[in-house]
Design a protein around this motif. Structure first.
Motif, PDB file in Angstrom:
ATOM      1  N   HIS A 178      29.339 -17.061 -39.891  1.00 56.77           N
ATOM      2  CA  HIS A 178      29.565 -18.228 -39.021  1.00 56.77           C
ATOM      3  C   HIS A 178      30.821 -18.063 -38.168  1.00 56.77           C
ATOM      4  O   HIS A 178      31.944 -18.341 -38.610  1.00 56.77           O
ATOM      5  CB  HIS A 178      29.677 -19.486 -39.886  1.00 56.77           C
ATOM      6  CG  HIS A 178      29.616 -20.757 -39.108  1.00 56.77           C
ATOM      7  ND1 HIS A 178      28.803 -21.797 -39.451  1.00 56.77           N
ATOM      8  CD2 HIS A 178      30.273 -21.162 -37.990  1.00 56.77           C
ATOM      9  CE1 HIS A 178      28.951 -22.789 -38.589  1.00 56.77           C
ATOM     10  NE2 HIS A 178      29.857 -22.426 -37.695  1.00 56.77           N
ATOM     11  N   HIS A 210      32.120 -18.233 -33.713  1.00 55.80           N
ATOM     12  CA  HIS A 210      31.721 -18.592 -32.341  1.00 55.80           C
ATOM     13  C   HIS A 210      32.508 -17.736 -31.349  1.00 55.80           C
ATOM     14  O   HIS A 210      33.738 -17.640 -31.458  1.00 55.80           O
ATOM     15  CB  HIS A 210      31.982 -20.069 -32.082  1.00 55.80           C
ATOM     16  CG  HIS A 210      31.190 -20.982 -32.971  1.00 55.80           C
ATOM     17  ND1 HIS A 210      29.848 -21.205 -32.784  1.00 55.80           N
ATOM     18  CD2 HIS A 210      31.548 -21.718 -34.060  1.00 55.80           C
ATOM     19  CE1 HIS A 210      29.414 -22.054 -33.719  1.00 55.80           C
ATOM     20  NE2 HIS A 210      30.417 -22.367 -34.505  1.00 55.80           N
ATOM     21  N   HIS A 236      24.012 -26.516 -38.072  1.00 54.44           N
ATOM     22  CA  HIS A 236      25.300 -27.178 -38.267  1.00 54.44           C
ATOM     23  C   HIS A 236      25.012 -28.583 -38.782  1.00 54.44           C
ATOM     24  O   HIS A 236      24.437 -29.406 -38.050  1.00 54.44           O
ATOM     25  CB  HIS A 236      26.065 -27.267 -36.952  1.00 54.44           C
ATOM     26  CG  HIS A 236      26.725 -25.993 -36.557  1.00 54.44           C
ATOM     27  ND1 HIS A 236      26.038 -24.850 -36.234  1.00 54.44           N
ATOM     28  CD2 HIS A 236      28.048 -25.684 -36.442  1.00 54.44           C
ATOM     29  CE1 HIS A 236      26.896 -23.899 -35.939  1.00 54.44           C
ATOM     30  NE2 HIS A 236      28.125 -24.363 -36.056  1.00 54.44           N
ATOM     31  N   HIS A 288      28.899 -25.674 -43.055  1.00 50.35           N
ATOM     32  CA  HIS A 288      29.991 -26.575 -43.468  1.00 50.35           C
ATOM     33  C   HIS A 288      29.741 -27.170 -44.858  1.00 50.35           C
ATOM     34  O   HIS A 288      30.307 -28.218 -45.173  1.00 50.35           O
ATOM     35  CB  HIS A 288      30.186 -27.742 -42.476  1.00 50.35           C
ATOM     36  CG  HIS A 288      30.220 -27.349 -41.029  1.00 50.35           C
ATOM     37  ND1 HIS A 288      29.788 -28.158 -40.013  1.00 50.35           N
ATOM     38  CD2 HIS A 288      30.635 -26.223 -40.419  1.00 50.35           C
ATOM     39  CE1 HIS A 288      29.942 -27.559 -38.848  1.00 50.35           C
ATOM     40  NE2 HIS A 288      30.450 -26.376 -39.075  1.00 50.35           N
ATOM     41  N   ASN A 337      33.913 -20.040 -39.652  1.00 48.68           N
ATOM     42  CA  ASN A 337      34.075 -20.984 -38.537  1.00 48.68           C
ATOM     43  C   ASN A 337      35.153 -20.539 -37.548  1.00 48.68           C
ATOM     44  O   ASN A 337      35.755 -21.376 -36.873  1.00 48.68           O
ATOM     45  CB  ASN A 337      34.352 -22.412 -39.008  1.00 48.68           C
ATOM     46  CG  ASN A 337      33.776 -23.442 -38.035  1.00 48.68           C
ATOM     47  OD1 ASN A 337      33.040 -23.084 -37.122  1.00 48.68           O
ATOM     48  ND2 ASN A 337      34.107 -24.701 -38.228  1.00 48.68           N
TER      49      ASN A 337
HETATM   50 ZN   LIG Z   1      30.121 -23.634 -36.064  1.00 46.98          ZN
END
Ligand SMILES: [Zn+2]
Length: 285
Positions: free
Chosen positions: A6, A8, A149, A184, A245
């Motif tokens: 995970h 970005h 998500h 999450h 994240n």
């Molecule tokens: Zn994310």
């Protein structure tokens, strides 16, 4: 082979074309002060965290914000830059008329390895049969995993009503061969997320959660107050995936927090390596 499932890529310098594009990403990802980062530096940080491969997730916000945080075309380009390190997912806007053809292009033409959805910022209910089930049928047919998500999202204009992990129960039941992860840990719905992952073989959970304090303190709170490390060790060791994240949080700090969360060594090995390999269909690589 340790895998972060995970991250970005929105602020990698080489992928930022114009100030306008960067502003769109800052405004819609909700991360305003971050500096742009060279891909080479990112790769060095990945190596410093002892991570071998990273899943990079884009997001199509055409309906809700008028653009994509990163296009599928760019994701294909990014994966080709570092195919040994980057595993790139694609994204479609479920509310777009071209969603299904975009999905086929993502899978068949670009060869992207999975699909990323953020129901709370894309404004859809993931159990909507009319809009989403054709998408899930295609993903299941091609054995493409999905990252959902769920739980609290930081993006402006995201709504929690779309993000309760229990909205995914019918999906898990109706598409038993479709692998998907609840990002999450579905926080704050951690118990609900764990129940789904225990009950359904195709449901995974990723660790990309930090809402208060430091990663180490937050993991300690979740894995002592909300659930127990023994729940993971005994009943969910095959279902948890390591996710950082990035760039909201440094990968090294998330990895360290996981090491201190109180899991058995063999559980950590599964979370960091074996489970992501199975989830991403990387057996044999
Ligand atoms: Zn994310």
């Amino acid at each position: 082979m340790i895998i972060d499932v995970h991250a970005h890529p929105y602020f990698l310098k080489e992928m930022c074309g114009s100030e306008e594009q960067v502003k769109f990403r800052r405004d819609n990802f909700g991360l305003y002060k971050i500096a742009l980062q060279d891909i080479d530096l990112f790769k060095r940080q990945i190596a410093a965290a002892g991570i071998d491969k990273v899943v990079l997730l884009p997001l199509d916000l055409s309906s809700t914000a008028g653009g994509t945080l990163m296009s599928n075309h760019d994701m294909k380009y990014l994966e080709d830059l570092a195919p040994d390190t980057f595993i790139c997912f694609g994204s479609i806007d479920p509310n777009s008329k071209t969603a299904l053809s975009d999905l086929r292009t993502l899978i068949k033409d670009f060869g992207l390895k999975g699909i990323n959805f953020n129901p709370s910022s894309q404004h859809f209910f993931p159990n909507d049969k009319a809009i989403l089930y054709p998408v899930y049928e295609i993903a299941q047919k091609y054995n493409v995993p999905i990252c959902f998500h769920m739980g609290m999202s930081w993006e402006p204009n995201s709504l929690l009503q779309y993000a309760n992990p229990l909205l995914l129960e019918n999906v898990a039941k109706d598409f038993p061969d479709l692998k998907f992860s609840i990002s999450h840990f579905g926080w704050p719905w951690v118990v609900e997320s764990c129940i789904l992952a225990m009950k359904y073989t195709n449901v995974y959970i990723d660790t990309s959660m930090l809402y208060f304090d430091s990663p180490r303190e937050f993991f300690k709170y979740v894995f002592s107050s909300q659930i127990q490390p023994s729940w993971i060790d005994r009943s969910l060791s095959n279902k948890v995936l390591f996710g950082s994240n990035y760039p909201r949080i440094e990968q090294l700090r998330m990895r360290e927090a996981l090491e201190y969360a109180g899991f058995r060594e063999e559980t950590l090995h599964k979370i960091l390596e074996l489970n992501p390999i199975r989830f991403l269909n990387l057996q044999g690589e």
